[in-house]
Write an enzyme that holds these catalytic residues in place. Structure first.
Site, PDB file in Angstrom:
ATOM      1  N   LYS A  22       0.847  -1.202   0.000  1.00 41.93           N
ATOM      2  CA  LYS A  22       0.000   0.000   0.000  1.00 41.93           C
ATOM      3  C   LYS A  22       0.883   1.251   0.000  1.00 41.93           C
ATOM      4  O   LYS A  22       1.984   1.215  -0.545  1.00 41.93           O
ATOM      5  CB  LYS A  22      -0.979  -0.009   1.183  1.00 41.93           C
ATOM      6  CG  LYS A  22      -1.718  -1.323   1.326  1.00 41.93           C
ATOM      7  CD  LYS A  22      -2.920  -1.211   2.231  1.00 41.93           C
ATOM      8  CE  LYS A  22      -3.441  -2.590   2.566  1.00 41.93           C
ATOM      9  NZ  LYS A  22      -4.872  -2.589   2.868  1.00 41.93           N
ATOM     10  N   HIS A  59      -8.099  -3.033  -6.660  1.00 40.30           N
ATOM     11  CA  HIS A  59      -8.083  -3.172  -5.199  1.00 40.30           C
ATOM     12  C   HIS A  59      -9.274  -2.389  -4.629  1.00 40.30           C
ATOM     13  O   HIS A  59      -9.638  -1.332  -5.151  1.00 40.30           O
ATOM     14  CB  HIS A  59      -6.762  -2.643  -4.623  1.00 40.30           C
ATOM     15  CG  HIS A  59      -6.572  -3.015  -3.174  1.00 40.30           C
ATOM     16  ND1 HIS A  59      -7.185  -2.326  -2.156  1.00 40.30           N
ATOM     17  CD2 HIS A  59      -5.873  -4.012  -2.592  1.00 40.30           C
ATOM     18  CE1 HIS A  59      -6.857  -2.896  -0.999  1.00 40.30           C
ATOM     19  NE2 HIS A  59      -6.061  -3.914  -1.231  1.00 40.30           N
ATOM     20  N   GLY A  75      -7.580  -5.022   6.477  1.00 42.92           N
ATOM     21  CA  GLY A  75      -7.049  -4.079   7.454  1.00 42.92           C
ATOM     22  C   GLY A  75      -7.847  -3.996   8.740  1.00 42.92           C
ATOM     23  O   GLY A  75      -7.648  -3.096   9.548  1.00 42.92           O
TER      24      GLY A  75
HETATM   25  C1  PEP Z   1      -4.715  -5.809   1.124  1.00 42.49           C
HETATM   26  O1  PEP Z   1      -4.215  -4.707   1.183  1.00 42.49           O
HETATM   27  O2  PEP Z   1      -4.966  -6.304   0.019  1.00 42.49           O
HETATM   28  C2  PEP Z   1      -4.973  -6.548   2.378  1.00 42.49           C
HETATM   29  C3  PEP Z   1      -5.497  -7.739   2.330  1.00 42.49           C
HETATM   30  O3  PEP Z   1      -4.637  -5.916   3.560  1.00 42.49           O
HETATM   31  P1  PEP Z   1      -4.557  -6.571   5.041  1.00 42.49           P
HETATM   32  O4  PEP Z   1      -3.796  -7.869   4.882  1.00 42.49           O
HETATM   33  O5  PEP Z   1      -3.823  -5.572   5.838  1.00 42.49           O
HETATM   34  O6  PEP Z   1      -5.953  -6.822   5.476  1.00 42.49           O
END
Ligand code: PEP
Length: 250
Positions: free
Chosen positions: A13, A96, A173
């Protein structure tokens, strides 16, 4: 017995710095010897040159987090698929949920981005997933099938070249993870949809994403249609990412 080796992808990210990236990647590479799954990290575009150098000769592929729907020209701030290719980018996340949500990316736009990546020889990692409200309303299958259908429609016979990531929005997240059964259920729906579109659908990796971590990776990866992970937060910690790569290598 599956023909698909696991694929584990870190999504950094909007995190990192020249100093932090070097120490994270070097810590991962220091202990990579026993890893034999496929792996990649998707990094902010400004760090692609740095990561191309850091990962050169390693088994970790370089990935981007987005690509322009346009080939070139007057699109200030955008990065084209050919530019990504110049930096040896092998994977590119498209659609995403953070892009769909904060940048109003539609299914049709995501499908064109996948097309741009494929035309440049880059594997698009196509993200699909439902919100909590959609899940509660019994809409999960409908939503993920609609999102994937747009990509299948626009990419025809190339569809076996994509990677799909099922990322329920309520799990990204948040620390909430889909249960292995919930993940498998949706992955099986996506697999069937891909099988209807391509005779090579069994080769397509379907990743799970959403608070995957070192503690829950094994049971998610044990599901027959979970072919790997798209990992956000836990990919920023070398010991955690390494632990997941090792789990996927078993
Ligand atoms: C993502 O950013 O695609 C994701 C799954 O984030 P996290 O693993 O932090 O939930």
């Amino acid at each position: 017995m599956t023909m698909r080796s696991k694929l584990m992808v870190g999504n950094w990210k909007m995190n990192g710095s020249l100093v932090a990236n070097a120490s994270l990647v070097n810590a991962i590479l220091d202990d990579i010897a026993t890893v034999n799954c496929r792996a990649a990290v998707c990094v902010p575009a400004v760090f692609l040159a740095q990561l191309q150098a850091l990962l050169a000769g390693s088994c970790i592929g370089l990935g981007a987090q987005d690509v322009s729907a346009h080939a070139s020209g007057a699109y200030t701030g955008e990065v084209s698929a050919d530019m990504l290719r110049d930096f040896a980018v092998r994977y590119c996340i498209v659609g995403h949920s953070e892009r769909r949500q904060y940048h109003a990316e539609s299914d049709a736009l995501v499908a064109i981005k996948a097309q741009r990546a494929l035309a440049a020889g880059i594997t698009p990692i196509v993200c699909v997933g439902e919100s909590l409200a959609e899940r509660d309303a019994g809409q999960t299958e409908h939503v993920v099938k609609r999102q994937l259908a747009a990509v299948i429609h626009a990419n025809g016979h190339c569809i076996s070249e994509i990677v799909v990531a099922y990322e329920p929005l309520w799990a990204i997240g948040t620390g909430l993870t889909a249960t292995p059964e919930q993940a498998q259920q949706v992955h099986a729906v996506l697999r069937a949809q891909l099988q209807a579109a391509s005779s090579h659908a069994d080769l397509i990796s379907i990743l799970y994403g959403g608070s995957m971590n070192a503690a829950n990776a094994a049971e998610l990866l044990a599901q027959p249609d979970v072919d790997g992970g798209l990992i956000g937060g836990a990919a920023l910690k070398a010991p955690d990412f390494l632990s997941m790569l090792k789990t996927a290598s078993r």
